[in-house]
Write an enzyme that holds these catalytic residues in place. Structure first.
Site, mmCIF file in Angstrom:
data_model
loop_
_atom_site.group_PDB
_atom_site.id
_atom_site.type_symbol
_atom_site.label_atom_id
_atom_site.label_comp_id
_atom_site.label_asym_id
_atom_site.label_seq_id
_atom_site.Cartn_x
_atom_site.Cartn_y
_atom_site.Cartn_z
ATOM 1 N N LYS A 296 75.797 77.701 54.884
ATOM 2 C CA LYS A 296 74.926 78.054 53.616
ATOM 3 C C LYS A 296 75.315 78.288 52.164
ATOM 4 O O LYS A 296 75.790 77.434 51.625
ATOM 5 C CB LYS A 296 74.180 79.018 53.916
ATOM 6 C CG LYS A 296 74.059 79.281 55.510
ATOM 7 C CD LYS A 296 73.176 78.637 55.606
ATOM 8 C CE LYS A 296 72.600 78.789 57.757
ATOM 9 N NZ LYS A 296 72.230 77.611 58.293
ATOM 10 N N ARG B 200 94.740 75.279 65.531
ATOM 11 C CA ARG B 200 93.593 75.487 66.357
ATOM 12 C C ARG B 200 93.792 77.299 66.332
ATOM 13 O O ARG B 200 92.726 78.532 66.393
ATOM 14 C CB ARG B 200 93.520 75.723 67.833
ATOM 15 C CG ARG B 200 92.960 76.961 68.519
ATOM 16 C CD ARG B 200 92.574 75.733 70.225
ATOM 17 N NE ARG B 200 93.827 76.057 71.319
ATOM 18 C CZ ARG B 200 94.816 77.106 71.454
ATOM 19 N NH1 ARG B 200 94.223 77.960 71.629
ATOM 20 N NH2 ARG B 200 95.916 76.057 72.024
ATOM 21 N N ASP C 50 75.569 90.172 59.007
ATOM 22 C CA ASP C 50 76.021 89.206 57.806
ATOM 23 C C ASP C 50 75.577 89.377 56.954
ATOM 24 O O ASP C 50 74.403 89.681 56.429
ATOM 25 C CB ASP C 50 75.033 88.810 59.426
ATOM 26 C CG ASP C 50 74.983 86.941 58.760
ATOM 27 O OD1 ASP C 50 75.289 86.756 58.041
ATOM 28 O OD2 ASP C 50 74.756 86.700 60.580
ATOM 29 N N TYR D 285 69.184 86.489 62.821
ATOM 30 C CA TYR D 285 69.391 85.521 62.922
ATOM 31 C C TYR D 285 68.688 84.977 64.322
ATOM 32 O O TYR D 285 69.616 85.937 65.328
ATOM 33 C CB TYR D 285 70.202 85.016 61.606
ATOM 34 C CG TYR D 285 70.095 83.718 62.914
ATOM 35 C CD1 TYR D 285 69.723 82.645 62.150
ATOM 36 C CD2 TYR D 285 72.085 82.921 63.398
ATOM 37 C CE1 TYR D 285 69.232 81.351 62.446
ATOM 38 C CE2 TYR D 285 71.485 81.543 63.327
ATOM 39 C CZ TYR D 285 70.902 80.943 62.795
ATOM 40 O OH TYR D 285 70.576 79.076 63.335
HETATM 41 C C1 PLP Z 1 71.775 84.560 58.321
HETATM 42 C C2 PLP Z 1 72.660 83.625 59.284
HETATM 43 N N1 PLP Z 1 73.457 83.944 59.999
HETATM 44 C C3 PLP Z 1 74.379 82.890 61.368
HETATM 45 C C4 PLP Z 1 73.968 81.180 61.216
HETATM 46 C C5 PLP Z 1 74.762 81.137 61.831
HETATM 47 O O1 PLP Z 1 75.106 79.768 61.440
HETATM 48 P P1 PLP Z 1 75.851 78.244 61.835
HETATM 49 O O2 PLP Z 1 74.675 77.206 62.168
HETATM 50 O O3 PLP Z 1 76.589 78.768 60.698
HETATM 51 O O4 PLP Z 1 76.334 78.434 62.725
HETATM 52 C C6 PLP Z 1 72.661 81.214 60.259
HETATM 53 C C7 PLP Z 1 72.575 79.578 59.985
HETATM 54 O O5 PLP Z 1 71.044 79.545 59.842
HETATM 55 C C8 PLP Z 1 72.328 82.306 59.423
HETATM 56 O O6 PLP Z 1 70.789 82.107 58.660
#
Ligand code: PLP
Length: 395
Positions: free
Chosen positions: A207, A56, A182, A110
């Site tokens: 992704k 963890r 991000d 997102y």
């Molecule tokens: C740009 C972006 N950031 C964060 C996330 C969240 O990722 P996760 O589904 O791995 O938690 C996504 C998911 O689609 C995303 O497209």
């Protein structure tokens, strides 16, 4: 865990992707990090080393392999593997904020990140001002006395906007705040955000980093200090990555540069081709001169990415028909896998918004987002052409 000498971030991207975070070469030792499925590790006290090992805590050998590879790819001091992209984003923000603190964030985020900032964190006394990132003055203007985090995302979902990092960086510096980005859509192959002044580079590793649509994971890259802080949050909230998923992620990352090279090329070719297809009103791709950020993307990115968005004449009905006629591309949310995925934001990421709000964001009904996979270009063209013909036949 010891690593090969190439994990120091000075090697080329492809070399780092293959070798960073792998076990030290010794006669008889494994070439790749085996899955270490142990929750805990022998440790009697400080005499056994400074770190108490416990999965963890993020210091399982598989988690450490991912962390070292991420740091090498991003060119940062340290990295961290977490249970999901959202764990990476939320732990990063929580590590830098407390009640009464403030975040300045791009309004192009997102959906779950937007929901975290606008709905969840205010319950913990952390508020956010959203800004339009194409306005360079907006960042500075939104700062408050207790701004602790400035957050951007690029390229954005699903309009693939590529904004300038510099105004956000300047604002973060003047506030003494953390600049977090991000970079899921870009990957460290197309841009190393730390080189542009980003302190916390965050990815949904679900992704492109994983790359095979078979795991959920997140990563953060930055200084030792940043990663220690995010690790502290991860230990408390329990968002570490399972060793099996960490192993799979590390394997996926070995081919990231090779995959991105092909994603970039196939997506660019497909985007150009789409501009000639009847029934498609708009093609959105940073590599096309028609894209509002084409010049900036060309300057900042070493590849335009694997995402292409199109807008069909005929609105939502046409898009539904188009997606249902695809035989190769797979209608499914998410992105970054080896297989081509298509989704309509009005059914997925932007389902909670009204048509007017989506229009204002540049996402009219008829909008289809395509995560271009590694298939043969000609096969993809044939699949999309047949689907477009089926829509046109409808009239
Ligand atoms: C740009 C972006 N950031 C964060 C996330 C969240 O990722 P996760 O589904 O791995 O938690 C996504 C998911 O689609 C995303 O497209």
């Amino acid at each position: 865990m010891s690593a090969r000498p190439t994990s120091n971030g000075r090697s080329g991207t492809a070399t780092s992707a293959v070798h960073a975070g792998c076990p030290e070469p010794r006669p008889g030792s494994p070439v790749v990090q085996p899955i270490v499925r142990s929750s805990t590790f022998h440790w009697a006290g400080p005499g056994d080393g400074p770190d108490l090992l416990y999965s963890r805590y993020g210091n399982n050998p598989n988690q450490l392999s991912v962390a070292a590879k991420v740091a090498a790819l991003e060119g940062t001091e340290a990295g961290l593997a977490l249970a999901s992209g959202m764990a990476a984003i939320s732990m990063t923000i929580l590590s830098a904020t407390g009640p009464g603190d403030h975040v300045v964030a791009s309004r192009h985020l997102y959906g779950a990140t937007h929901a975290l900032l606008s709905g969840e964190l205010p319950r913990r006394g952390i508020t956010t001002t959203f800004v339009e990132p194409s306005d360079p003055e907006a960042w500075e203007a939104a700062l408050a006395p207790r701004t602790r985090v400035v957050l951007i995302e690029m390229p954005t979902n699903p309009t693939l906007r590529v904004f300038d990092i510099e105004p956000a960086r300047r604002a973060a510096r003047s506030a003494g705040a953390l600049l977090a980005a991000d970079m899921t859509f870009a990957t460290p192959v197309n841009i190393r955000a730390a080189e542009h002044g980003v302190d916390a580079v965050v990815h949904s590793a679900t992704k492109y980093l994983g790359g095979h649509s078979d795991l959920i994971a997140g990563v953060v890259a930055g200084s030792h200090e940043l990663i220690a802080g995010v690790t502290g949050m991860m230990k408390l909230y329990g968002g570490s990555l399972d060793p099996g998923a960490a192993w799979l992620l590390e394997r996926g990352m070995r081919t990231l540069p090779a995959r991105m090279d092909r994603h970039n090329r196939t997506a660019h070719a497909l985007a150009r081709w789409f501009t000639e297809v009847e029934g498609i009103r708009a093609v959105i791709y940073p590599g096309l001169a028609s894209h509002p950020d084409h010049e900036r993307a060309t300057r900042m990115l070493s590849g335009y990415g694997g995402m292409v968005s199109i807008v069909l004449d005929g609105g939502g009905e046409a898009a539904d028909r188009f997606c249902s006629r695809l035989r190769l591309a797979v209608p499914a949310p998410s992105l970054g896998g080896v297989e081509t995925l298509v989704s309509q934001p009005r059914h997925t990421s932007h389902v909670d918004l009204g048509t007017g709000e989506r229009d204002a964001l540049g996402i009219p009904d008829g909008f289809v987002r395509i995560s271009v996979g590694l298939e043969d270009l000609e096969d993809l063209k044939a699949d999309f052409a047949a689907a477009a013909r089926a829509v046109s036949a409808l009239g």
